[in-house]
Design an enzyme around this catalytic site. Sequence first.
Site, PDB file in Angstrom:
ATOM      1  N   HIS A 187       0.851  -1.191   0.000  1.00  0.00           N
ATOM      2  CA  HIS A 187       0.000   0.000   0.000  1.00  0.00           C
ATOM      3  C   HIS A 187       0.892   1.248   0.000  1.00  0.00           C
ATOM      4  O   HIS A 187       1.518   1.537   1.013  1.00  0.00           O
ATOM      5  CB  HIS A 187      -0.876   0.032   1.256  1.00  0.00           C
ATOM      6  CG  HIS A 187      -1.919  -1.038   1.298  1.00  0.00           C
ATOM      7  ND1 HIS A 187      -2.200  -1.762   2.439  1.00  0.00           N
ATOM      8  CD2 HIS A 187      -2.762  -1.494   0.353  1.00  0.00           C
ATOM      9  CE1 HIS A 187      -3.181  -2.617   2.174  1.00  0.00           C
ATOM     10  NE2 HIS A 187      -3.525  -2.489   0.922  1.00  0.00           N
ATOM     11  N   TYR A 192       4.273  -0.250   4.671  1.00  0.00           N
ATOM     12  CA  TYR A 192       4.924  -1.469   5.213  1.00  0.00           C
ATOM     13  C   TYR A 192       3.970  -2.670   5.172  1.00  0.00           C
ATOM     14  O   TYR A 192       3.868  -3.408   6.135  1.00  0.00           O
ATOM     15  CB  TYR A 192       5.409  -1.245   6.654  1.00  0.00           C
ATOM     16  CG  TYR A 192       6.231   0.009   6.844  1.00  0.00           C
ATOM     17  CD1 TYR A 192       7.500   0.122   6.310  1.00  0.00           C
ATOM     18  CD2 TYR A 192       5.738   1.086   7.574  1.00  0.00           C
ATOM     19  CE1 TYR A 192       8.256   1.279   6.483  1.00  0.00           C
ATOM     20  CE2 TYR A 192       6.473   2.245   7.755  1.00  0.00           C
ATOM     21  CZ  TYR A 192       7.731   2.333   7.206  1.00  0.00           C
ATOM     22  OH  TYR A 192       8.468   3.478   7.383  1.00  0.00           O
ATOM     23  N   HIS A 193       3.288  -2.836   4.032  1.00  0.00           N
ATOM     24  CA  HIS A 193       2.330  -3.947   3.907  1.00  0.00           C
ATOM     25  C   HIS A 193       2.654  -4.850   2.713  1.00  0.00           C
ATOM     26  O   HIS A 193       1.780  -5.127   1.894  1.00  0.00           O
ATOM     27  CB  HIS A 193       0.908  -3.396   3.724  1.00  0.00           C
ATOM     28  CG  HIS A 193       0.397  -2.617   4.893  1.00  0.00           C
ATOM     29  ND1 HIS A 193      -0.667  -1.743   4.817  1.00  0.00           N
ATOM     30  CD2 HIS A 193       0.790  -2.595   6.184  1.00  0.00           C
ATOM     31  CE1 HIS A 193      -0.890  -1.200   6.003  1.00  0.00           C
ATOM     32  NE2 HIS A 193      -0.018  -1.694   6.855  1.00  0.00           N
ATOM     33  N   PRO A 194       3.888  -5.342   2.582  1.00  0.00           N
ATOM     34  CA  PRO A 194       4.188  -6.180   1.418  1.00  0.00           C
ATOM     35  C   PRO A 194       3.452  -7.513   1.494  1.00  0.00           C
ATOM     36  O   PRO A 194       3.270  -8.080   2.571  1.00  0.00           O
ATOM     37  CB  PRO A 194       5.703  -6.394   1.517  1.00  0.00           C
ATOM     38  CG  PRO A 194       5.998  -6.278   2.968  1.00  0.00           C
ATOM     39  CD  PRO A 194       5.042  -5.243   3.491  1.00  0.00           C
TER      40      PRO A 194
END
Length: 531
Positions: free
Chosen positions: A291, A464-466
Amino acid sequence: MYDYIIVGSGPAGCVLANRLTEDSDASVLLLEAGGSDRRLIVQMPAAVPFAYMRKDLGWGYQAGPEPHLGGRCIDEKRGRVLGGSSSINAMIFNRGNPEDFDGWATLGLPSWSWSRCLPYFERMETFADSPSEWRGSSGPLKVSRCKADFPIYDDFLRAGEHAGFTVTPDHNGRTQEGLHIAQAYIGDGVRSSAANAYLRPVWDRANLHVRTVVHVTRVLMDGERAVGVEVASRGGIERIECNREVILAAGAFGSPQLLMLSGIGDPDTLRQHGIEVNLPLRDVGEHLENHPGVNLQFTTDAKHSLMSRLGPVGKARLGLEWLLLRRGLGTTNFFEAGAFLRTNPNVAYANLQLEFLPLVRYLEAGKLKARAGFNFWIDLSRPASRGRVRLRSANPFDAPSIVFNHLADSSDLRVLVDGVRLTREIVAQAPLGTKCKAEFAPGAAVNSDAALEAWVAQNVGTSYHPSGTCRMGTGAGSVVDAAGRVHGATALRVVDASIMPRTVTANISAAVYMLAEKISDEIRDKSPLAA
Ligand SMILES: Cc1cc2nc3c(=O)[nH]c(=O)nc-3n(C[C@H](O)[C@H](O)[C@H](O)COP(=O)(O)OP(=O)(O)OC[C@H]3O[C@@H](n4cnc5c(N)ncnc54)[C@H](O)[C@@H]3O)c2cc1C
């Protein structure tokens, strides 16, 4: 010999370690590259900015150079500590939109529809609020509704209503869309991390073995069968074998990296690095989602901002109250309100997330600074752009090469620009508008399409949403099946954010806990919870 080896102690790894050792005849070894999480900055919610900035708690990855952001690199945090990223993250609890999971089902994964995921979302949590048919009341994770007792949080909700949006009573219940008081992984004033919720209560089980500061360097394969792992620790290099399965829960960067180091991946790339091919699987490391977002910031008089409570006396009080009583400002993550909104009525469901912070934070010469005001993190919930994770070399200690490809698809830029405009509309409404002094970033003068597009491209950052790099699916384009089993391999699973077939409209860790809970039942041959 252990039955299961789990690599990585983030949300997925801790759930699996807990649930698999409920069967006393199954032994589990949980391996974690990082060290102890017994640190004040991990446990005290208000210390979150210090936790995620600490180099000794993270992997220090850089994504990029990003081709659509002028070659810029992005600092991509990842927890390297017991609890994984849940020990350094912002603790915001959001399940995602039911449409996200029904979307997974339409990709050939019917067992992942919303109605089949919901019982697992309920099983994982104890929600400290009035009981509801949508929420769990006896799970390991402690989830609380934020107090949001500083007046400007309410000003944001009222301004949103004046702009035509509704306030939803529980965005993790029946209706996600609208503005909301946030919920957080915080219980009794302490971070409810994966380690606190799922490991500590079962630490004494004789069949659970946890080793920290152990870096797994590859999976040991005997033909297509995983038989154990090779690790590097203070004691040197070791081979550890297991009877039943190796389960990778090393996260969206760690799991594809380990598969590739073990000869599972795109054969041409593996050969380029001199790695013998055990199993050709071209999609390992592909389809990376994240995101992207931007900070839209406004200044206020100090009395309207949390800065008024964070002077030297305020900080001392915060520390003392938390240490002695687990009360006060130390128990908050500060993100106590938010929203899920549509940037235009033609999108099927909310495509934008706002996280509201009652102060302005910014980096100056590498140092995190704050000033009086308020800040929106505007997050693009369903990006169209895809990136990838690849090996830099065959050396397991080299960081992987990560490229998000943010804004590769022009629709992503469009939604973020629309998101800035929509957020400005909310801020212009009373009572928020009357408290706002000026727009701090980007500044009211940045207003034309061209100017906003340029500003977004220069400033877009990571939530920080891989996810998605070992994508779950049934055929070409996927790496694991609906139960996390690696296609073509035996006794090898991946269970973590990397297997999400598509990202969710939320901060993603609740979905990761849920999917690990659900797959733990598969591994234990238990019938799935009733839909
Ligand atoms: C700064 C930050 C803020 C965030 N804020 C939020 C938020 O507010 N809300 C939310 O829902 N989500 C948030 N997230 C995202 C969330 O934390 C992650 O999506 C989630 O932790 C992913 O879980 P995971 O189990 O897939 O992997 P991770 O949590 O990344 O865990 C993987 C673990 O594997 C270990 N590991 C990796 N490779 C190896 C190896 N070779 N050998 C041994 N161990 C290894 C790692 O050290 C790590 O402990 C945030 C993340 C960050 C970094």
